[in-house]
Design a protein around this motif. Structure first.
Motif, PDB file in Angstrom:
ATOM      1  N   PRO A 189       0.845  -1.196   0.000  1.00 49.68           N
ATOM      2  CA  PRO A 189       0.000   0.000   0.000  1.00 49.68           C
ATOM      3  C   PRO A 189       0.882   1.248   0.000  1.00 49.68           C
ATOM      4  N   SER A 190       0.532   2.237  -0.811  1.00 49.72           N
ATOM      5  CA  SER A 190       1.307   3.476  -0.847  1.00 49.72           C
ATOM      6  C   SER A 190       1.178   4.218   0.468  1.00 49.72           C
ATOM      7  N   GLY A 191       2.258   4.877   0.868  1.00 48.59           N
ATOM      8  CA  GLY A 191       2.220   5.698   2.071  1.00 48.59           C
ATOM      9  C   GLY A 191       1.837   7.136   1.786  1.00 48.59           C
ATOM     10  N   THR A 192       1.699   7.497   0.510  1.00 53.07           N
ATOM     11  CA  THR A 192       1.459   8.896   0.151  1.00 53.07           C
ATOM     12  C   THR A 192       0.239   9.108  -0.740  1.00 53.07           C
ATOM     13  N   GLU A 193      -0.313   8.021  -1.278  1.00 53.28           N
ATOM     14  CA  GLU A 193      -1.446   8.130  -2.193  1.00 53.28           C
ATOM     15  C   GLU A 193      -2.455   7.036  -1.867  1.00 53.28           C
ATOM     16  N   PRO A 194      -3.722   7.205  -2.275  1.00 58.71           N
ATOM     17  CA  PRO A 194      -4.727   6.158  -2.032  1.00 58.71           C
ATOM     18  C   PRO A 194      -4.593   5.025  -3.040  1.00 58.71           C
ATOM     19  N   LYS A 195      -3.468   4.315  -2.975  1.00 54.89           N
ATOM     20  CA  LYS A 195      -3.153   3.285  -3.954  1.00 54.89           C
ATOM     21  C   LYS A 195      -2.559   2.055  -3.289  1.00 54.89           C
ATOM     22  N   ILE A 196      -2.742   0.918  -3.948  1.00 52.42           N
ATOM     23  CA  ILE A 196      -1.952  -0.263  -3.634  1.00 52.42           C
ATOM     24  C   ILE A 196      -1.068  -0.513  -4.853  1.00 52.42           C
ATOM     25  N   LYS A 197       0.207  -0.795  -4.604  1.00 54.40           N
ATOM     26  CA  LYS A 197       1.176  -0.917  -5.686  1.00 54.40           C
ATOM     27  C   LYS A 197       1.716  -2.348  -5.768  1.00 54.40           C
ATOM     28  N   PHE A 198       1.838  -2.816  -7.007  1.00 54.59           N
ATOM     29  CA  PHE A 198       2.415  -4.130  -7.278  1.00 54.59           C
ATOM     30  C   PHE A 198       3.644  -3.936  -8.158  1.00 54.59           C
ATOM     31  N   TYR A 199       4.776  -4.428  -7.703  1.00 53.93           N
ATOM     32  CA  TYR A 199       6.040  -4.277  -8.405  1.00 53.93           C
ATOM     33  C   TYR A 199       6.490  -5.651  -8.911  1.00 53.93           C
ATOM     34  N   CYS A 200       7.067  -5.669 -10.110  1.00 53.35           N
ATOM     35  CA  CYS A 200       7.599  -6.925 -10.637  1.00 53.35           C
ATOM     36  C   CYS A 200       8.953  -6.666 -11.273  1.00 53.35           C
ATOM     37  N   SER A 201       9.938  -7.489 -10.946  1.00 55.87           N
ATOM     38  CA  SER A 201      11.273  -7.394 -11.540  1.00 55.87           C
ATOM     39  C   SER A 201      11.703  -8.778 -12.002  1.00 55.87           C
ATOM     40  N   VAL A 202      12.010  -8.896 -13.311  1.00 55.41           N
ATOM     41  CA  VAL A 202      12.457 -10.163 -13.876  1.00 55.41           C
ATOM     42  C   VAL A 202      13.808  -9.949 -14.572  1.00 55.41           C
ATOM     43  N   LYS A 203      14.487 -11.039 -14.867  1.00 52.03           N
ATOM     44  CA  LYS A 203      15.852 -10.932 -15.409  1.00 52.03           C
ATOM     45  C   LYS A 203      16.124 -12.059 -16.402  1.00 52.03           C
ATOM     46  N   GLU A 204      16.884 -11.728 -17.434  1.00 55.72           N
ATOM     47  CA  GLU A 204      17.294 -12.703 -18.438  1.00 55.72           C
ATOM     48  C   GLU A 204      18.690 -12.316 -18.913  1.00 55.72           C
ATOM     49  N   ASN A 205      19.489 -13.280 -19.280  1.00 55.34           N
ATOM     50  CA  ASN A 205      20.805 -12.971 -19.843  1.00 55.34           C
ATOM     51  C   ASN A 205      20.659 -12.273 -21.192  1.00 55.34           C
ATOM     52  N   LEU A 206      21.544 -11.303 -21.446  1.00 58.22           N
ATOM     53  CA  LEU A 206      21.620 -10.650 -22.749  1.00 58.22           C
ATOM     54  C   LEU A 206      23.040 -10.868 -23.268  1.00 58.22           C
ATOM     55  N   ASP A 207      23.193 -11.864 -24.131  1.00 56.90           N
ATOM     56  CA  ASP A 207      24.530 -12.232 -24.599  1.00 56.90           C
ATOM     57  C   ASP A 207      25.140 -11.159 -25.490  1.00 56.90           C
ATOM     58  N   ASN A 208      24.295 -10.500 -26.278  1.00 59.42           N
ATOM     59  CA  ASN A 208      24.766  -9.383 -27.090  1.00 59.42           C
ATOM     60  C   ASN A 208      23.598  -8.458 -27.389  1.00 59.42           C
ATOM     61  N   ARG A 209      23.889  -7.211 -27.700  1.00 62.07           N
ATOM     62  CA  ARG A 209      22.838  -6.218 -27.844  1.00 62.07           C
ATOM     63  C   ARG A 209      21.911  -6.487 -29.025  1.00 62.07           C
ATOM     64  N   GLY A 210      22.357  -7.315 -29.948  1.00 63.97           N
ATOM     65  CA  GLY A 210      21.502  -7.680 -31.067  1.00 63.97           C
ATOM     66  C   GLY A 210      20.270  -8.459 -30.636  1.00 63.97           C
ATOM     67  N   GLN A 211      20.323  -9.035 -29.428  1.00 66.62           N
ATOM     68  CA  GLN A 211      19.188  -9.800 -28.895  1.00 66.62           C
ATOM     69  C   GLN A 211      18.205  -8.923 -28.114  1.00 66.62           C
ATOM     70  N   TYR A 212      18.499  -7.634 -28.019  1.00 60.71           N
ATOM     71  CA  TYR A 212      17.741  -6.749 -27.123  1.00 60.71           C
ATOM     72  C   TYR A 212      16.234  -6.836 -27.355  1.00 60.71           C
ATOM     73  N   GLU A 213      15.775  -6.665 -28.615  1.00 61.19           N
ATOM     74  CA  GLU A 213      14.336  -6.663 -28.880  1.00 61.19           C
ATOM     75  C   GLU A 213      13.687  -7.993 -28.523  1.00 61.19           C
ATOM     76  N   ASP A 214      14.341  -9.090 -28.898  1.00 66.67           N
ATOM     77  CA  ASP A 214      13.766 -10.412 -28.636  1.00 66.67           C
ATOM     78  C   ASP A 214      13.654 -10.689 -27.140  1.00 66.67           C
ATOM     79  N   VAL A 215      14.704 -10.366 -26.410  1.00 63.68           N
ATOM     80  CA  VAL A 215      14.676 -10.602 -24.960  1.00 63.68           C
ATOM     81  C   VAL A 215      13.662  -9.672 -24.295  1.00 63.68           C
ATOM     82  N   ALA A 216      13.568  -8.437 -24.777  1.00 64.92           N
ATOM     83  CA  ALA A 216      12.601  -7.489 -24.206  1.00 64.92           C
ATOM     84  C   ALA A 216      11.172  -8.012 -24.351  1.00 64.92           C
ATOM     85  N   VAL A 217      10.850  -8.546 -25.535  1.00 65.72           N
ATOM     86  CA  VAL A 217       9.506  -9.105 -25.773  1.00 65.72           C
ATOM     87  C   VAL A 217       9.255 -10.290 -24.844  1.00 65.72           C
TER      88      VAL A 217
END
Length: 579
Positions: A535-563
């Motif tokens: 729950p937010s301490g400053t607004e009338p909201k409940i917040k949900f956060y998500c953080s995920v991770k994947e290896n990026l072997d080279n920048r040419g894979q950026y779009e595919d990994v992002a999707v």
């Protein structure tokens, strides 16, 4: 009015007495006469309390609203507490305010009450950012301070951030003790409203230079700025206080090619060009981004009304202006500061960085790679400030931040500082441009080195008492029926910060969480994904956060990994919000 409980009705009746001025009584009576039960309940069902951002609420009449009496009562309670904590001392406080409707009036009201209590007040003559208030508390040797702002909230809100003698916002036990003092005030007659002019010193424009000079000394690569002084910078203050100091700061550092978003340059509490004056919102950044595209800018920045948060857009690998999120901005700043200090040999064994529990682990990964210690705190920059103060003299704070676009380089203040951040973002851009790189290039390099982190925040707005009750029930349901998998991925660990316990589901082993209690739940999957509910301490909201991770072997894979990561986040969030 059958739905109003007795305690709420008692507050309503109190506000209809002669203790309150005729205008206030008239407004309350009108709500009663019109049988506006929902508005009466929301305005009177409780007293405003200090949350992660201090006192914050909708402006209007009532004990749960921002007005002359709730602000006066808070200030009297704070004055009483300061007198108890610093006996036999001449107490000093600093007071500033932002561009919101009534902020200046509330600022003078706060100064009046402090002055009437024999406290010396350093009152800013004109609106100035929150970080400058924190700086002023330390500069003038004050025991406390108050900033009138509701940060990035909608225009109907205002707020009251209370500060201690270190320049940081109130934390335990002071926050709870001040509330105790505030609640001990039973009558408006106990509030001293009558200004004593001799106790008020106005802080003028000359103070800007102290703040600018102190920040400029923190510059790591002034040579890069000199080489790239014509770096094309677009800046918007989103109708807030940033316009009073950010352009001055950038010019003082040596930047000569600064373009303002003129439509948003005039301070205005109605925030006429945006829905929300929040640089976290894509819509609030749209005018700055458009100007950046028109000018082919190197960097686009925008600050919120009290200039403690900064949004950023940069040219991506396709040459398009792309918005970055708070985790990306913070990770870039940490990488820039640590790599630069390693390069010039100034990293020390006692250096450290700080992030919050809902902020990307990319920041701590970067710290670890440079053998720099990191601290993790609860959400709210006041907790970062608390760490800086607690270890001051033994350890050396370098940089820190939170996903909600709040950052600080150096320890001049004890709060997030968008003015300081704008200067360092510009310097960082100049430094890497000198090497033929954009900030987006550097971000991709970071992802190749540490892994491609992708984050998402979903905020559900639940207004009024009914909304607060609904948020409370949502958290209770999550605790009672904790998900065993999210997005088809098994949950490995559940961290309950309200109960200070972390549970590994396999074997049901539990360990203590060494942080103050807070209403936060975190679910860590077998893939290492981190999903948080808070729950937010400053607004009338409940917040949900998500953080995920994947290896990026080279920048040419950026779009595919992002999707791929976007799809993973989408599936996880669908489950957690449903739960």
């Amino acid at each position: 009015m059958n739905t109003i409980d007795q305690a709420t009705n008692n507050r309503i009746q109190q506000w209809l007495t002669a203790e309150y001025d005729a205008e206030t009584v008239g407004q309350v009576q009108k709500l009663v006469d019109n049988k506006e039960e929902t508005e009466l309940i929301d305005s009177f069902y409780k007293d405003l309390e200090f949350g992660t951002g201090g006192l914050r609420g909708i402006m209007g009449v009532g004990s749960n609203r921002m007005n002359k009496y709730t602000i006066g009562k808070a200030t009297q309670g704070l004055a009483n507490y300061l007198k108890k904590q610093f006996p036999e001392q001449q107490i000093k406080v600093a007071v500033s305010y932002d561009s919101r409707n009534n902020s200046q009036k509330f600022g003078h009201l706060v100064a009046n009450v402090f002055s009437a209590n024999g406290i010396q007040v350093y009152l800013f003559q004109e609106l100035r950012p929150t970080p400058m208030l924190s700086f002023a508390v330390r500069h003038f040797g004050c025991q406390g301070g108050v900033m009138l702002t509701a940060s990035h909230n909608p225009k109907e809100y205002n707020g009251y951030k209370a500060y201690w003698n270190d320049g940081g916002q109130l934390v335990a036990p002071h926050d709870e003790n001040v509330i105790t003092e505030v609640n001990a005030i039973q009558s408006v007659s106990e509030i001293k409203f009558d200004r004593i002019e001799a106790n008020i010193t106005l802080v003028g424009e000359e103070f800007d230079q102290y703040y600018i000079d102190a920040n400029k000394k923190l510059s790591i690569h002034p040579d890069a700025v000199a080489a790239q002084k014509d770096l094309k910078i677009v800046f918007s203050s989103i109708h807030g206080t940033g316009i009073t100091i950010v352009p001055k700061m950038l010019e003082a550092w040596g930047f000569t090619n600064i373009h303002l978003v003129e439509e948003q340059a005039t301070p205005d509490g109605n925030f006429p060009t945006v829905i929300y004056p929040n640089p976290e919102e894509e819509e609030a950044m749209s005018m700055a981004k458009k100007k950046g595209e028109e000018l082919d800018a190197d960097v686009v920045m925008a600050t919120d009304p009290d200039a403690d948060r900064v949004g950023l857009a940069v040219k991506n690998h396709k040459g398009e202006i792309q918005l970055l999120n708070g985790n990306q901005i913070g990770s870039l700043l940490i990488y820039y500061v640590l790599s630069s200090k390693k390069e010039n040999g100034s990293l020390k064994d006692n250096d450290f960085i700080v992030k919050t529990i809902v902020t990307s682990n990319l920041m701590s990964d970067i710290g670890n790679s440079f053998s720099v210690k990191y601290y993790e705190t609860l959400t709210g920059f006041k907790f970062i400030g608390e760490v800086i103060t607690r270890v001051e003299g033994q350890e050396n704070y370098l940089v820190g931040g939170e996903e909600s676009y709040g950052f600080l380089v150096g320890d001049l203040v004890r709060d997030k500082d968008a003015v300081n951040s704008c200067a360092f973002i510009a310097e960082m851009t100049a430094y890497f441009k000198n090497q033929g790189k954009s900030l987006f290039d550097v971000l991709l390099e970071i992802y190749e080195t540490y892994g491609f982190y992708q984050e998402k925040l979903i905020s559900l707005t639940k207004k009024g008492k009914a909304g607060a009750d609904e948020i409370k029930q949502m958290m209770a349901d999550l605790r009672a029926n904790a998900p065993q998998s999210l997005g088809g991925i098994a949950v490995k660990e559940i961290r309950d910060y309200a109960n200070s316990v972390s549970t590994v589901l396999a074997g049901n082993t539990q360990t203590a969480i060494d942080l103050p209690k807070s209403d936060v739940l975190q679910f860590i999957t077998v893939d290492g994904d981190v999903i948080s509910a808070r729950p937010s301490g400053t607004e009338p909201k409940i917040k949900f956060y998500c953080s995920v991770k994947e290896n990026l072997d080279n920048r040419g894979q950026y779009e595919d990994v992002a999707v791929k990561l976007e799809e993973k986040v989408k599936n996880i969030m669908a489950d957690i919000v449903k739960n």
